[in-house]
Design an enzyme around this catalytic site. Structure first.
Site, PDB file in Angstrom:
ATOM      1  N   ASP A   1       0.812  -1.213   0.000  1.00  0.00           N
ATOM      2  CA  ASP A   1       0.000   0.000   0.000  1.00  0.00           C
ATOM      3  C   ASP A   1       0.848   1.267   0.000  1.00  0.00           C
ATOM      4  O   ASP A   1       0.620   2.179  -0.801  1.00  0.00           O
ATOM      5  CB  ASP A   1      -0.932   0.009   1.212  1.00  0.00           C
ATOM      6  CG  ASP A   1      -2.046  -1.017   1.100  1.00  0.00           C
ATOM      7  OD1 ASP A   1      -1.817  -2.065   0.466  1.00  0.00           O
ATOM      8  OD2 ASP A   1      -3.129  -0.785   1.650  1.00  0.00           O
TER       9      ASP A   1
ATOM     10  N   ARG B   1       0.932   2.265  17.376  1.00  0.00           N
ATOM     11  CA  ARG B   1       0.524   3.464  16.654  1.00  0.00           C
ATOM     12  C   ARG B   1       0.860   4.768  17.382  1.00  0.00           C
ATOM     13  O   ARG B   1       1.272   5.744  16.727  1.00  0.00           O
ATOM     14  CB  ARG B   1      -0.966   3.403  16.328  1.00  0.00           C
ATOM     15  CG  ARG B   1      -1.356   2.272  15.371  1.00  0.00           C
ATOM     16  CD  ARG B   1      -0.395   2.104  14.230  1.00  0.00           C
ATOM     17  NE  ARG B   1      -0.822   1.119  13.251  1.00  0.00           N
ATOM     18  CZ  ARG B   1       0.002   0.311  12.602  1.00  0.00           C
ATOM     19  NH1 ARG B   1       1.308   0.357  12.863  1.00  0.00           N
ATOM     20  NH2 ARG B   1      -0.451  -0.536  11.706  1.00  0.00           N
TER      21      ARG B   1
ATOM     22  N   ASP C   1      -6.860   1.545  11.720  1.00  0.00           N
ATOM     23  CA  ASP C   1      -5.629   2.325  11.759  1.00  0.00           C
ATOM     24  C   ASP C   1      -5.795   3.749  11.258  1.00  0.00           C
ATOM     25  O   ASP C   1      -5.081   4.653  11.707  1.00  0.00           O
ATOM     26  CB  ASP C   1      -4.521   1.612  10.979  1.00  0.00           C
ATOM     27  CG  ASP C   1      -3.781   0.602  11.824  1.00  0.00           C
ATOM     28  OD1 ASP C   1      -3.940   0.638  13.063  1.00  0.00           O
ATOM     29  OD2 ASP C   1      -3.037  -0.219  11.268  1.00  0.00           O
TER      30      ASP C   1
ATOM     31  N   SER D   1      -2.724  -9.409   4.124  1.00  0.00           N
ATOM     32  CA  SER D   1      -1.990  -8.235   4.572  1.00  0.00           C
ATOM     33  C   SER D   1      -1.373  -8.518   5.932  1.00  0.00           C
ATOM     34  O   SER D   1      -1.992  -9.158   6.779  1.00  0.00           O
ATOM     35  CB  SER D   1      -2.941  -7.042   4.664  1.00  0.00           C
ATOM     36  OG  SER D   1      -2.274  -5.914   5.197  1.00  0.00           O
TER      37      SER D   1
END
Length: 419
Positions: free
Chosen positions: A21, A100, A129, A185
Site C-alpha cells: 500500500d 501506533r 488504523d 496483509s
C-alpha cells in the site's frame, strides 16, 4: 489536489513501511505533485530497513528517515499494557494498536522539523488504523493536514482492490512482499504480527501453516518445557532469569529475550473475529508471543500481591477502558491520562517473581513468590491448622450475607415465581 506553494512543491511526510500500500501511495503522491519524505518507524518488525530506504528513494522519495522507536514502544506502551492486563474483547492483546502512538508521535515531530504541510498514511477507510493515526495526529498537531489516499475517490476508484494494487506494482516494477500466492496483509512489530484480508476474509477458512511468520507451529515445538523466572516491580517486568542462568534486565533486551523463548515454543497464536471501532466485524490472525507470556505471568503475580478490591476495580474499570482506548486510537486523550494515573496506583504492590514454563503453545505457571508483599498467609489459608482463624466467625458472616437473599427468596415464593 494542488501541491504547490509559491512555486515550490509542498512536503508530505508519509508513514512508509515498504509494503504494497505505502509503496503505491508514495508513487501516487509524487504523481499528485508532492515532495514526499518517507518515514520508516522501526518498532521491531523484522525487515531490511536499508532495502526499504533504497526502495523508497528509487520510487522517488526526496528523503528517507528511519527511526528506532523500539525502546519507547516497549517502555511506554507494551509494559503499561502488561500492567493493566490489556486485552480488547478479552482476547486481542492490541499489538498493532500499541505501536501506533509512538509511530504517530515521531511522525508529527519530524513533520514539524521538515516543514511538511501534511502527513500521510496507508491505512484503509474500513480499518481501525486510519482512526488511530489521525486521532493521534490531530491531538499532537491540531492544524496538520492529513492525506488519507484510501478515503480519496480518485485513489480508491483507481485501486478498488488489492489485486489492482498488485497489478500496478507489477506494471511499475515495484517490488512487494505480498503476492497473489499469499494474498493477505501483514503488520509486524516487536509485540506481534497480524494477518488479515485476502483468503482470511472468509472466517471459516483455516489459515495455511506457512502463513505464520513469528512462531513455531506448536506441534513442531520442542518436546521439553523451557523454564524461566520473571521478576516484576510495581507491575513492570524488570528481570528475566533463563534456565541456563543468563539474566536480562534491560527492558528492550528483556522483551526481545522473552519473545525469543515464546516464539520457539509456539506461544501466542490466536485466530478471531473482532469488532472494529467503525462498527465492521473483521477476521484477524495474530501472533503475540512475548506479550502473551508477560501478561499471564503478571496476572498470576497479582493473585498473590494485589488487594482483592483494588484488583476488582482495576479489572472492571481500568483494564476494560484502557484496552478500548488503545484499540480505538485515543491514546493521546485526557481519559487515557486519567486511567494511567489509576493504573500506576493499582500496581504499587505487584512486586515479586513468577516461575514460568513454555511448552508447545502453552504458558504454564510453575510458582510465584514475593519478598515484600504479605497479603498471602499460608498459615491462615491452611486447611490443616486454624492459624488464628475462628471458624465460628463464618456463621455470623453467612448470616449477614444471607439477609438479602432470604428476602429475595421469600418474595419469589410469595409471587409464585420459580427459580
Amino acid at each position: 489536489m494542488s501541491a504547490l506553494v509559491s512555486g515550490q512543491k509542498d512536503k508530505v511526510l508519509l508513514a512508509y513501511s515498504g509494503g504494497l500500500d505505502t509503496s503505491i501511495i508514495l508513487v501516487w503522491l509524487i504523481e499528485c505533485g508532492y515532495d514526499v519524505i518517507a518515514y520508516c518507524a522501526d518498532v521491531g518488525q523484522e525487515e531490511d530497513f536499508e532495502a526499504a530506504r533504497e526502495k523508497a528513494l528509487s520510487l522517488g522519495a526526496s528523503k528517507v528517515l528511519i527511526e528506532d522507536l523500539r525502546r519507547e514502544f516497549v517502555e511506554e506502551l507494551c509494559f503499561p499494557a502488561v500492567q493493566c492486563n490489556a486485552a480488547y474483547e478479552n482476547i486481542y492483546l492490541l499489538g498493532t494498536s500499541l505501536a501506533r502512538p509512538v509511530i504517530a508521535r515521531r511522525q508529527i515531530e519530524i513533520a514539524r522539523q521538515e516543514g511538511c504541510v501534511a502527513v500521510s498514511h496507508g491505512a484503509t477507510g474500513k480499518g481501525n488504523d486510519c482512526v488511530r493515526f489521525e486521532l493521534a495526529y490531530y491531538a499532537l498537531m491540531p492544524e496538520i493536514k492529513v492525506i488519507a489516499p484510501w478515503r480519496i475517490p480518485e485513489f480508491y476508484n483507481r485501486f478498488p482492490g488489492r489485486k489492482d494494487l498488485l497489478a500496478y506494482a507489477a506494471e511499475k516494477n515495484i517490488p512487494v512482499l505480498q503476492t497473489t500466492k499469499k494474498p493477505w496483509s501483514m503488520d509486524e512489530n516487536l509485540a506481534h504480527c497480524s494477518y488479515e484480508a485476502g483468503i482470511l476474509e472468509d472466517p471459516a477458512v483455516t489459515p495455511p501453516k506457512d502463513m505464520w511468520k513469528l512462531t513455531v507451529d506448536p506441534m513442531d515445538a520442542p518436546d521439553a518445557m523451557e523454564k524461566f523466572t520473571l521478576y516484576f516491580e510495581k507491575g513492570i517486568p524488570t528481570k528475566l532469569v533463563q534456565a541456563d542462568g543468563k539474566t536480562v534486565t534491560d527492558p528492550l533486551d528483556l522483551f526481545l529475550a522473552i519473545n525469543a523463548i515464546a516464539r520457539r515454543n509456539g506461544v501466542g497464536r490466536i485466530d478471531i473475529v473482532e469488532n472494529r471501532f467503525i462498527g465492521v466485524k473483521s477476521r484477524g490472525c495474530y501472533e503475540t508471543p512475548g506479550l502473551t507470556v508477560l501478561r499471564l505471568a503478571h496476572m498470576d503475580l497479582e493473585g498473590l500481591t494485589l488487594d482483592r478490591e483494588v484488583r476488582a476495580l482495576r479489572d472492571a474499570f481500568v483494564t476494560v477502558n484502557f484496552s478500548k482506548i488503545l484499540y480505538n486510537g485515543q491514546y493521546f486523550s485526557p481519559e487515557r491520562e486519567f486511567l494511567s494515573v489509576a493504573l500506576e496506583a493499582s500496581q504499587k504492590t505487584v512486586n515479586g517473581q513468577v516461575d514460568v514454563g513454555c511448552y508447545k503453545g502453552n504458558t504454564i505457571i510453575l510458582g510465584r513468590s514475593s519478598e515484600t508483599e504479605k497479603l498471602y498467609d499460608a498459615t491462615q489459608s491452611s486447611m490443616d491448622e486454624l492459624g488464628g482463624f475462628e471458624p465460628t466467625d463464618t456463621s455470623g458472616f453467612i448470616a449477614i450475607e444471607s439477609i438479602r437473599l432470604r428476602k429475595f427468596g421469600q418474595a419469589k415464593m410469595e409471587s409464585g415465581e420459580k427459580f
